[in-house]
Design a protein around this motif. Sequence first.
Motif, short mmCIF file in Angstrom:
data_model
loop_
_atom_site.label_atom_id
_atom_site.label_comp_id
_atom_site.label_asym_id
_atom_site.label_seq_id
_atom_site.Cartn_x
_atom_site.Cartn_y
_atom_site.Cartn_z
N MET A 135 -1.12 58.42 58.39
CA MET A 135 -1.06 59.86 58.20
C MET A 135 -0.87 60.17 56.72
O MET A 135 0.08 59.71 56.10
N GLU A 136 -1.80 60.94 56.16
CA GLU A 136 -1.74 61.30 54.75
C GLU A 136 -0.57 62.25 54.50
O GLU A 136 -0.38 63.22 55.25
N PRO A 137 0.25 61.98 53.47
CA PRO A 137 1.36 62.89 53.16
C PRO A 137 0.88 64.32 52.92
O PRO A 137 1.55 65.28 53.29
N ALA A 138 -0.30 64.46 52.30
CA ALA A 138 -0.83 65.80 52.04
C ALA A 138 -1.10 66.54 53.34
O ALA A 138 -0.83 67.74 53.45
N SER A 139 -1.61 65.84 54.35
CA SER A 139 -1.87 66.46 55.64
C SER A 139 -0.57 66.92 56.30
O SER A 139 -0.50 68.00 56.89
N LEU A 140 0.47 66.08 56.19
CA LEU A 140 1.76 66.45 56.74
C LEU A 140 2.31 67.70 56.06
O LEU A 140 2.86 68.59 56.72
N LEU A 190 -4.90 74.85 64.76
CA LEU A 190 -4.62 74.30 63.43
C LEU A 190 -4.66 72.78 63.39
O LEU A 190 -5.22 72.20 62.47
N LEU A 191 -4.06 72.14 64.39
CA LEU A 191 -3.91 70.69 64.33
C LEU A 191 -5.24 69.95 64.09
O LEU A 191 -5.31 69.08 63.24
N PRO A 192 -6.31 70.30 64.81
CA PRO A 192 -7.58 69.57 64.58
C PRO A 192 -8.15 69.78 63.18
O PRO A 192 -8.95 68.96 62.71
N THR A 193 -7.78 70.87 62.50
CA THR A 193 -8.30 71.11 61.16
C THR A 193 -7.52 70.32 60.10
O THR A 193 -8.00 70.13 58.99
N VAL A 194 -6.32 69.87 60.44
CA VAL A 194 -5.48 69.14 59.49
C VAL A 194 -5.53 67.64 59.75
O VAL A 194 -5.46 66.84 58.83
N VAL A 195 -5.66 67.27 61.01
CA VAL A 195 -5.57 65.87 61.41
C VAL A 195 -6.83 65.46 62.16
O VAL A 195 -7.32 66.21 63.01
N GLU A 196 -7.33 64.29 61.86
CA GLU A 196 -8.44 63.72 62.62
C GLU A 196 -7.84 63.12 63.89
O GLU A 196 -7.31 62.00 63.90
N LEU A 197 -7.89 63.87 64.98
CA LEU A 197 -7.17 63.49 66.19
C LEU A 197 -7.70 62.20 66.80
O LEU A 197 -6.95 61.45 67.43
N LYS A 198 -8.99 61.91 66.63
CA LYS A 198 -9.56 60.69 67.20
C LYS A 198 -8.94 59.45 66.57
O LYS A 198 -8.82 58.41 67.21
N GLY A 199 -8.55 59.57 65.32
CA GLY A 199 -7.97 58.43 64.62
C GLY A 199 -6.46 58.51 64.50
O GLY A 199 -5.87 57.77 63.71
N LEU A 200 -5.83 59.38 65.26
CA LEU A 200 -4.38 59.56 65.16
C LEU A 200 -3.67 58.34 65.74
O LEU A 200 -3.87 57.96 66.89
N THR A 201 -2.84 57.71 64.91
CA THR A 201 -2.09 56.54 65.34
C THR A 201 -0.72 56.96 65.88
O THR A 201 -0.30 58.12 65.71
N PRO A 214 2.29 56.00 64.75
CA PRO A 214 3.16 56.46 63.65
C PRO A 214 2.79 57.86 63.15
O PRO A 214 3.67 58.65 62.81
N GLY A 215 1.49 58.16 63.11
CA GLY A 215 1.07 59.49 62.69
C GLY A 215 1.52 60.55 63.67
O GLY A 215 1.98 61.63 63.28
N PHE A 216 1.40 60.24 64.96
CA PHE A 216 1.87 61.17 66.00
C PHE A 216 3.38 61.40 65.85
O PHE A 216 3.85 62.54 65.91
N ALA A 217 4.13 60.32 65.63
CA ALA A 217 5.58 60.44 65.48
C ALA A 217 5.95 61.26 64.25
O ALA A 217 6.89 62.07 64.28
N ALA A 218 5.20 61.08 63.16
CA ALA A 218 5.48 61.84 61.93
C ALA A 218 5.23 63.32 62.15
O ALA A 218 6.04 64.17 61.72
N LEU A 219 4.14 63.66 62.81
CA LEU A 219 3.85 65.07 63.09
C LEU A 219 4.89 65.66 64.04
O LEU A 219 5.32 66.81 63.87
N ALA A 220 5.28 64.90 65.06
CA ALA A 220 6.30 65.38 66.00
C ALA A 220 7.62 65.63 65.28
O ALA A 220 8.32 66.62 65.55
N LEU A 221 7.96 64.76 64.33
CA LEU A 221 9.18 64.96 63.55
C LEU A 221 9.10 66.23 62.72
O LEU A 221 10.08 66.98 62.61
N VAL A 222 7.93 66.50 62.15
CA VAL A 222 7.74 67.74 61.39
C VAL A 222 7.95 68.95 62.30
O VAL A 222 8.61 69.92 61.94
#
Length: 202
Positions: free
Chosen positions: A1-6, A131-142, A144-152
């Motif tokens: 997950m890119e920090p910029a995307s977060l 919003l989420l699909p415009t910020v994150v490539e959901l097909k490639g969401l790992t 750890p990326g899911f956990a980072a977004l959930a934490l946000v």
Amino acid sequence: MEPASLLVFAAAYLAVLVVPGPSVTALVARVLAQGPAGAPAFVAGVVTAALVWFTLAATGLALLAASLGGLFDVVRYAGAAWLLFLAWKLWHAPNRPASAPPVAGEAGRLFLAGLAVNLGNPKAMMFFFALLPTVVELKGLTLPGFAALALVVVLVCAGVLAGYALAAARARRLFTAPRALRWLNRGGSAAMAGAAAAIVAR
């Protein structure tokens, strides 16, 4: 997950939450009228509902959610009815000081109220699905990326609501006379009823 995307996701979510909606209105009204004791339970309910919407969007279940529109309408009306019930109780509540502990079972009821209000809020659903699909490539969401977004989601949602609750608790300290507390109870009751009406009207 890119920090910029977060950061983009966090900033956009913060901007949406800062504008008061039904959840903020209900929380502030309750804290002003009865004190902050039950606020954490209500906030936990709202945050849990936000995580439900986030999970549905992140796991590609947007179509399923759309197909269950009738079910979410039921949840929305149930949340509005619950807010009206809380508004009625608040209207008739005794003028308890802000430090009074919540009565038995109140925390569970407030958690369910927060959950129902946010699950029944179309704005919350559309934010994540749009919003989420415009910020994150959901097909490639790992994971750890899911956990980072959930934490946000948890930090931003809980942080904004806690800020509103603290501001309301400070404002409540200005009103200590029984007559003033009675008017706070009734004003909070009217605000909760207004939040219920806003949910139904959406």
